[in-house]
Design a protein around this motif. Sequence first.
Motif, PDB file in Angstrom:
ATOM      1  N   HIS A  33       3.699   2.077  11.222  1.00 35.21           N
ATOM      2  CA  HIS A  33       2.966   3.196  10.638  1.00 35.21           C
ATOM      3  C   HIS A  33       3.055   3.162   9.109  1.00 35.21           C
ATOM      4  CE1 HIS A  33       1.178   7.238  10.709  1.00 35.21           C
ATOM      5  NE2 HIS A  33       1.989   7.519   9.692  1.00 35.21           N
ATOM      6  N   GLY A  34       4.193   2.704   8.603  1.00 41.01           N
ATOM      7  CA  GLY A  34       4.399   2.664   7.169  1.00 41.01           C
ATOM      8  C   GLY A  34       3.803   1.453   6.487  1.00 41.01           C
ATOM      9  N   ASP A  35       3.538   0.384   7.244  1.00 31.83           N
ATOM     10  CA  ASP A  35       3.000  -0.838   6.639  1.00 31.83           C
ATOM     11  C   ASP A  35       2.122  -1.548   7.656  1.00 31.83           C
ATOM     12  OD1 ASP A  35       2.420  -3.139   5.284  1.00 31.83           O
ATOM     13  OD2 ASP A  35       4.494  -3.723   4.889  1.00 31.83           O
ATOM     14  N   HIS A  36       0.790  -1.449   7.468  1.00 29.55           N
ATOM     15  CA  HIS A  36      -0.162  -2.073   8.389  1.00 29.55           C
ATOM     16  C   HIS A  36      -0.527  -3.503   7.979  1.00 29.55           C
ATOM     17  CE1 HIS A  36      -0.409   1.808  10.044  1.00 29.55           C
ATOM     18  NE2 HIS A  36      -1.395   2.291   9.312  1.00 29.55           N
ATOM     19  N   SER A  37      -0.003  -3.994   6.863  1.00 29.58           N
ATOM     20  CA  SER A  37      -0.398  -5.311   6.373  1.00 29.58           C
ATOM     21  C   SER A  37       0.082  -6.409   7.322  1.00 29.58           C
ATOM     22  CB  SER A  37       0.188  -5.549   4.979  1.00 29.58           C
ATOM     23  OG  SER A  37       1.609  -5.655   5.038  1.00 29.58           O
ATOM     24  N   TRP A  38      -0.477  -7.612   7.151  1.00 25.98           N
ATOM     25  CA  TRP A  38      -0.049  -8.737   7.978  1.00 25.98           C
ATOM     26  C   TRP A  38       1.444  -8.997   7.796  1.00 25.98           C
ATOM     27  CZ3 TRP A  38      -2.635 -10.404  11.931  1.00 25.98           C
ATOM     28  CH2 TRP A  38      -4.024 -10.315  11.944  1.00 25.98           C
ATOM     29  N   ALA A  39       1.907  -8.878   6.541  1.00 25.75           N
ATOM     30  CA  ALA A  39       3.331  -9.079   6.287  1.00 25.75           C
ATOM     31  C   ALA A  39       4.157  -8.016   7.004  1.00 25.75           C
ATOM     32  CB  ALA A  39       3.597  -9.034   4.777  1.00 25.75           C
ATOM     33  N   GLY A  40       3.669  -6.776   6.992  1.00 24.02           N
ATOM     34  CA  GLY A  40       4.372  -5.703   7.686  1.00 24.02           C
ATOM     35  C   GLY A  40       4.431  -5.934   9.184  1.00 24.02           C
ATOM     36  N   VAL A  41       3.302  -6.353   9.753  1.00 19.22           N
ATOM     37  CA  VAL A  41       3.271  -6.649  11.192  1.00 19.22           C
ATOM     38  C   VAL A  41       4.236  -7.786  11.510  1.00 19.22           C
ATOM     39  CG1 VAL A  41       1.835  -7.509  13.079  1.00 19.22           C
ATOM     40  CG2 VAL A  41       0.913  -5.805  11.486  1.00 19.22           C
ATOM     41  N   GLY A  42       4.260  -8.804  10.663  1.00 20.89           N
ATOM     42  CA  GLY A  42       5.157  -9.934  10.889  1.00 20.89           C
ATOM     43  C   GLY A  42       6.617  -9.529  10.859  1.00 20.89           C
ATOM     44  N   ARG A  43       6.976  -8.665   9.906  1.00 23.96           N
ATOM     45  CA  ARG A  43       8.372  -8.215   9.812  1.00 23.96           C
ATOM     46  C   ARG A  43       8.773  -7.397  11.042  1.00 23.96           C
ATOM     47  NH1 ARG A  43       7.063  -7.789   4.200  1.00 23.96           N
ATOM     48  NH2 ARG A  43       6.303  -5.665   4.482  1.00 23.96           N
ATOM     49  N   VAL A  44       7.876  -6.548  11.492  1.00 21.47           N
ATOM     50  CA  VAL A  44       8.176  -5.746  12.690  1.00 21.47           C
ATOM     51  C   VAL A  44       8.280  -6.648  13.921  1.00 21.47           C
ATOM     52  CG1 VAL A  44       7.316  -3.953  14.237  1.00 21.47           C
ATOM     53  CG2 VAL A  44       7.138  -3.645  11.775  1.00 21.47           C
ATOM     54  N   LEU A  45       7.363  -7.605  14.034  1.00 21.19           N
ATOM     55  CA  LEU A  45       7.382  -8.509  15.186  1.00 21.19           C
ATOM     56  C   LEU A  45       8.677  -9.306  15.235  1.00 21.19           C
ATOM     57  CD1 LEU A  45       5.884  -9.669  17.614  1.00 21.19           C
ATOM     58  CD2 LEU A  45       4.808 -11.325  16.077  1.00 21.19           C
ATOM     59  N   LEU A  46       9.173  -9.715  14.072  1.00 16.83           N
ATOM     60  CA  LEU A  46      10.419 -10.470  14.005  1.00 16.83           C
ATOM     61  C   LEU A  46      11.583  -9.666  14.583  1.00 16.83           C
ATOM     62  CD1 LEU A  46      11.198 -13.266  12.905  1.00 16.83           C
ATOM     63  CD2 LEU A  46      11.814 -12.170  10.750  1.00 16.83           C
TER      64      LEU A  46
END
Length: 395
Positions: A33-46
Amino acid sequence: MQPSPPEKGVIWEELFFDLAFVFALTQFSRMLHGDHSWAGVGRVLLLFVTVYWAWAGTTIYTDQRNVDNALDRAGVFALGLGSLLLALMIPDAYGERGLLFAGVYLAMRVLLAALALGTPHGWRSPVLRAYGSGLVAGPLQLAGGLLHGTTRIVLWSIAVLVDVVGTTVTRRTLAQVRVRPLHYTHRYGLLIILVLGESVIQVGMVAVDEPLTVARLIAIIIGYALVCALWWAYFIYGVRTFRQAVQRTAEQADIRRSVMVYGHLLFSFAIIMIAVGLAEVVTDPIEPLGAGEASMLFGGAALFLTTFAQTHWQIHRQVAWRRISAGVLCLVLLPLAPLMPALAALAILLAVVAGVSVLEEIILHRHPAASRVRANEDEIGGDPGTADAGPVVGN
């Protein structure tokens, strides 16, 4: 290859263990919710893969063991505490709590290994050998926790890769493990229930702090209908096929790896993405979605549908054209979503996702043989309410 252990139901200890996992799901949604960017998605997925792998390791252990003694029960409780601590570390895992996150993960993997050593096979336990990758990934996670920035992300990415690839490298060892099909697929079905439930919670948490306008009320209703459509797709057209595949195939390890472990990793993350998008729609249903919010909503739905197609191919070696077409349609609609009110975009997405299941039902009823197959399966002793058209209608 060892025979499948006697069947059993999901036990209370496992349900209690899942409570902490629910908390982790809310933390992942907050991060997205706080970061929709590709980098944000990648960090959450990790982080999600790391926590998911701890859950999957616990699931295979409780499937192989009858956790009806004090030691194993205490072990499951301790693993639940580990999940709770991981969830607490998630918001600042890339900051000051990175070392704590990695330390808890390593402790959970060591505890799982220690519990597996207590099985009759000891060091030769197929479960220990097959899921021992955590003893390699854990130290990598710990090393990443000691460092910062890009170095931490790189080391944690390698650790996740070790865990994910480890089940392929140890394919022969995994083949020695036969799970209880009903119990094992129930566990993953409960995982999907938890993630869907977290989606409802996300919508409710947003709505409770906002004025209940007509537009917002409609958004809540459509959002809930979308969650129901996801439930319908999985529990009516998926879970029974998964159980039958685990039960009947000679290459059970391959199905467990590709359909249950990898497939449900993608199913779960897709639903989390959708939940974040739903929260954005409920927040402001009249204004158009931003590009990031639309990506969460429509991209998550596309991932969910195409994952269905992937699992169908793994089981039946048939292309699930309807699921693929619906997934592609979600991606086509994605750039159009920011051009209309969020409520309209959500209604269109519901039509796409629910439309696939409606089409499956129409096809099923046009083929009496398919209906008889599903009725017979219901009588054989499957899960109540989880009838599946599976290979007949092509998912």
